[in-house]
Write a protein that holds these residues in place. Sequence first.
Motif, PDB file in Angstrom:
ATOM      1  N   VAL A   7      38.647  22.460 -14.035  1.00 15.28           N
ATOM      2  CA  VAL A   7      37.541  22.647 -14.986  1.00 15.28           C
ATOM      3  C   VAL A   7      38.087  23.045 -16.358  1.00 15.28           C
ATOM      4  N   ARG A   8      39.080  23.924 -16.400  1.00 14.12           N
ATOM      5  CA  ARG A   8      39.655  24.386 -17.673  1.00 14.12           C
ATOM      6  C   ARG A   8      40.568  23.346 -18.320  1.00 14.12           C
ATOM      7  N   GLY A   9      40.849  22.254 -17.627  1.00 16.29           N
ATOM      8  CA  GLY A   9      41.709  21.216 -18.186  1.00 16.29           C
ATOM      9  C   GLY A   9      43.189  21.470 -18.014  1.00 16.29           C
ATOM     10  N   GLU A  10      43.560  22.450 -17.206  1.00 17.45           N
ATOM     11  CA  GLU A  10      44.963  22.785 -16.976  1.00 17.45           C
ATOM     12  C   GLU A  10      45.633  21.816 -16.010  1.00 17.45           C
ATOM     13  N   ALA A  45      42.535  15.452 -13.758  1.00 10.62           N
ATOM     14  CA  ALA A  45      41.724  14.887 -12.682  1.00 10.62           C
ATOM     15  C   ALA A  45      41.079  13.618 -13.208  1.00 10.62           C
ATOM     16  N   ALA A  46      40.820  12.675 -12.309  1.00 14.22           N
ATOM     17  CA  ALA A  46      40.154  11.423 -12.676  1.00 14.22           C
ATOM     18  C   ALA A  46      38.649  11.687 -12.690  1.00 14.22           C
ATOM     19  N   LYS A  47      38.162  12.206 -13.808  1.00  9.88           N
ATOM     20  CA  LYS A  47      36.752  12.585 -13.930  1.00  9.88           C
ATOM     21  C   LYS A  47      35.860  11.352 -13.928  1.00  9.88           C
ATOM     22  N   VAL A  48      34.738  11.466 -13.204  1.00  6.47           N
ATOM     23  CA  VAL A  48      33.760  10.380 -13.172  1.00  6.47           C
ATOM     24  C   VAL A  48      32.394  10.842 -13.657  1.00  6.47           C
ATOM     25  N   TYR A  49      32.186  12.160 -13.763  1.00  3.63           N
ATOM     26  CA  TYR A  49      30.914  12.697 -14.243  1.00  3.63           C
ATOM     27  C   TYR A  49      31.159  14.134 -14.682  1.00  3.63           C
ATOM     28  N   GLU A  50      30.454  14.518 -15.756  1.00  5.81           N
ATOM     29  CA  GLU A  50      30.524  15.903 -16.205  1.00  5.81           C
ATOM     30  C   GLU A  50      29.273  16.223 -17.005  1.00  5.81           C
ATOM     31  N   ASP A  51      28.735  17.408 -16.779  1.00 10.19           N
ATOM     32  CA  ASP A  51      27.670  17.936 -17.625  1.00 10.19           C
ATOM     33  C   ASP A  51      27.955  19.423 -17.818  1.00 10.19           C
ATOM     34  N   ASP A  52      26.995  20.173 -18.297  1.00 17.97           N
ATOM     35  CA  ASP A  52      27.225  21.592 -18.578  1.00 17.97           C
ATOM     36  C   ASP A  52      27.478  22.424 -17.332  1.00 17.97           C
ATOM     37  N   GLU A  53      26.988  21.960 -16.172  1.00 19.37           N
ATOM     38  CA  GLU A  53      27.053  22.759 -14.953  1.00 19.37           C
ATOM     39  C   GLU A  53      28.040  22.271 -13.912  1.00 19.37           C
ATOM     40  N   VAL A  54      28.244  20.950 -13.825  1.00 24.40           N
ATOM     41  CA  VAL A  54      29.078  20.394 -12.755  1.00 24.40           C
ATOM     42  C   VAL A  54      30.096  19.403 -13.293  1.00 24.40           C
ATOM     43  N   LEU A  78      34.675  14.251  -5.498  1.00 24.64           N
ATOM     44  CA  LEU A  78      34.349  15.665  -5.311  1.00 24.64           C
ATOM     45  C   LEU A  78      33.451  16.108  -6.454  1.00 24.64           C
ATOM     46  N   VAL A  79      32.388  16.830  -6.130  1.00 17.88           N
ATOM     47  CA  VAL A  79      31.490  17.389  -7.131  1.00 17.88           C
ATOM     48  C   VAL A  79      31.577  18.902  -7.007  1.00 17.88           C
ATOM     49  N   ILE A  80      31.875  19.576  -8.124  1.00 18.54           N
ATOM     50  CA  ILE A  80      32.062  21.024  -8.104  1.00 18.54           C
ATOM     51  C   ILE A  80      31.216  21.693  -9.186  1.00 18.54           C
ATOM     52  N   PRO A  81      30.795  22.929  -8.921  1.00 19.20           N
ATOM     53  CA  PRO A  81      30.194  23.702 -10.008  1.00 19.20           C
ATOM     54  C   PRO A  81      31.310  24.130 -10.963  1.00 19.20           C
ATOM     55  N   LYS A  82      30.987  24.207 -12.238  1.00 21.22           N
ATOM     56  CA  LYS A  82      32.013  24.619 -13.197  1.00 21.22           C
ATOM     57  C   LYS A  82      32.340  26.102 -13.094  1.00 21.22           C
ATOM     58  N   PRO A 112      20.376  26.976  -8.890  1.00 25.98           N
ATOM     59  CA  PRO A 112      20.273  25.867  -9.849  1.00 25.98           C
ATOM     60  C   PRO A 112      21.497  24.942  -9.864  1.00 25.98           C
ATOM     61  N   VAL A 113      22.687  25.487  -9.827  1.00 24.59           N
ATOM     62  CA  VAL A 113      23.876  24.628  -9.882  1.00 24.59           C
ATOM     63  C   VAL A 113      24.071  23.881  -8.566  1.00 24.59           C
ATOM     64  N   LEU A 114      23.749  24.511  -7.438  1.00 27.38           N
ATOM     65  CA  LEU A 114      23.856  23.804  -6.160  1.00 27.38           C
ATOM     66  C   LEU A 114      22.838  22.666  -6.111  1.00 27.38           C
ATOM     67  N   GLY A 115      21.655  22.894  -6.619  1.00 25.85           N
ATOM     68  CA  GLY A 115      20.660  21.839  -6.711  1.00 25.85           C
ATOM     69  C   GLY A 115      21.103  20.730  -7.652  1.00 25.85           C
ATOM     70  N   ARG A 116      21.736  21.090  -8.739  1.00 24.80           N
ATOM     71  CA  ARG A 116      22.249  20.096  -9.692  1.00 24.80           C
ATOM     72  C   ARG A 116      23.274  19.184  -9.021  1.00 24.80           C
ATOM     73  N   MET A 117      24.154  19.763  -8.198  1.00 23.78           N
ATOM     74  CA  MET A 117      25.148  18.966  -7.483  1.00 23.78           C
ATOM     75  C   MET A 117      24.464  17.893  -6.635  1.00 23.78           C
ATOM     76  N   LEU A 118      23.406  18.280  -5.937  1.00 24.38           N
ATOM     77  CA  LEU A 118      22.678  17.326  -5.097  1.00 24.38           C
ATOM     78  C   LEU A 118      21.922  16.312  -5.945  1.00 24.38           C
ATOM     79  N   ALA A 119      21.365  16.760  -7.067  1.00 17.93           N
ATOM     80  CA  ALA A 119      20.552  15.877  -7.904  1.00 17.93           C
ATOM     81  C   ALA A 119      21.361  14.753  -8.543  1.00 17.93           C
TER      82      ALA A 119
END
Length: 116
Positions: free
Chosen positions: A10-13, A16-25, A40-44, A59-66
């Motif tokens: 998440v911090r960019g250290e 990763a081959a990112k395929v999706y990103e928003d403010d929460e996941v 893999l979908v993770i909360p930030k 909210p973030v767990l719901g966002r992962m599913l959404a």
Amino acid sequence: MQECLFCRIVRGEIPAAKVYEDDEVLAFKDIHPQRPVHVLVIPKHHITSLAHASEADVPVLGRMLAVAHRIAADQGSPNGFRSIINTGPVGGQEVMHVHMHIVGGQEPVGPMLRRI
């Protein structure tokens, strides 16, 4: 969690081959895919496991599913997918940061559990 693998992604250290990103996941391709689509979908923010989740994490767990269907479809599994969240040692969790596996492709993923 400074040393958590997924927090470092998440911090960019760690790349990763990112395929999706928003403010929460954040979603990225699994480095050892088990299916043609394996993301893999993770909360930030760090949540160790579902066993450690609180009402504040709803909210973030719901966002992962959404966002799961959009991610699966964008990655080549528009007709369905399996979502898996392993929890703790018995559940097979290997990285202690909540993560949801999205697995799929064009062929059915097969039985959910091996019969014992």
